[in-house]
Design a protein around this motif. Structure first.
Motif, mmCIF file in Angstrom:
data_model
loop_
_atom_site.group_PDB
_atom_site.id
_atom_site.type_symbol
_atom_site.label_atom_id
_atom_site.label_comp_id
_atom_site.label_asym_id
_atom_site.label_seq_id
_atom_site.Cartn_x
_atom_site.Cartn_y
_atom_site.Cartn_z
ATOM 1 N N HIS A 1 0.795 -1.235 0.000
ATOM 2 C CA HIS A 1 0.000 0.000 0.000
ATOM 3 C C HIS A 1 0.826 1.285 0.000
ATOM 4 O O HIS A 1 0.319 2.326 -0.423
ATOM 5 N N ARG A 2 2.064 1.219 0.475
ATOM 6 C CA ARG A 2 2.795 2.479 0.660
ATOM 7 C C ARG A 2 4.140 2.581 -0.050
ATOM 8 O O ARG A 2 4.600 3.685 -0.333
ATOM 9 N N ALA A 3 4.792 1.469 -0.289
ATOM 10 C CA ALA A 3 6.142 1.534 -0.860
ATOM 11 C C ALA A 3 6.095 1.887 -2.349
ATOM 12 O O ALA A 3 5.223 1.403 -3.073
ATOM 13 N N PRO A 4 7.013 2.730 -2.784
ATOM 14 C CA PRO A 4 7.069 3.013 -4.219
ATOM 15 C C PRO A 4 7.555 1.761 -4.962
ATOM 16 O O PRO A 4 8.284 0.937 -4.406
ATOM 17 N N ILE A 5 7.118 1.628 -6.183
ATOM 18 C CA ILE A 5 7.558 0.481 -6.994
ATOM 19 C C ILE A 5 8.872 0.883 -7.669
ATOM 20 O O ILE A 5 8.898 1.792 -8.496
ATOM 21 N N PRO A 6 9.956 0.229 -7.286
ATOM 22 C CA PRO A 6 11.255 0.594 -7.862
ATOM 23 C C PRO A 6 11.389 0.101 -9.301
ATOM 24 O O PRO A 6 10.710 -0.824 -9.731
#
Length: 166
Positions: free
Chosen positions: A154-159
């Motif tokens: 829900h919160r982490a950016p997609i690298p």
């Protein structure tokens, strides 16, 4: 019945994508991009074929949800198959499944809230997470616990995908 017997005779040698990923990790190799794209294309074709079956109201009941590397069979014949879509879909809707970190790592965000939603876009999200893992050599959202996995989902950016050994 005769139909069931014929279906059982059509066993195809192969392994799950989970096993393929584990084997690649053990060899410190990645899935070649052409192979990863073929796997995804085959699964998407299978999902489209499922979606085309039956009336739209019934499709939601058995077609969507549950796409994980465990539900993908890579055959020795070069074809990839989506295993037991009805079972995977039903399992994805069960609280015990939806609280497993491994399953959550491939769930679309809309499948993890109080009001869950299962449709073609959620399977597309899941396939994207699977493709990312094949190319990056590590799970996109996977973590040790369900809470950590949900936080990443829900919160982490997609690298960006950077191919590295496991």
């Amino acid at each position: 019945t005769k139909g069931m017997f014929l279906k059982l005779q059509n066993h195809v040698e192969g392994i799950t994508l989970t096993r393929l990923l584990q084997d690649a990790a053990a060899r410190r190799e990645s899935i070649p991009p052409a192979v990863a794209l073929r796997i995804v294309a085959d699964v998407l074709n299978g999902l489209q074929a499922l979606s085309d079956q039956g009336p739209a109201s019934r499709r939601r009941e058995w077609c969507y949800g549950g796409v994980t590397p465990d539900s993908i069979h890579v055959g020795a014949d070069g074809q990839t198959r989506y295993l037991d879509p009805g079972v995977a879909s039903a399992a994805a809707r069960q609280p015990c499944w939806s609280h497993e970190a491994v399953a959550l790592a491939y769930s679309a965000p809309e499948q993890t809230g109080a009001e869950t939603s299962f449709d073609a876009s959620s399977d597309t999200f899941s396939i994207g997470a699977v493709l990312w893992e094949m190319l990056a050599c590590r799970p996109l959202f996977g973590a040790n616990t369900a809470a950590q996995t949900l936080e990443r989902l829900h919160r982490a950016p997609i690298p960006r995908v950077q191919r590295q050994p496991y």
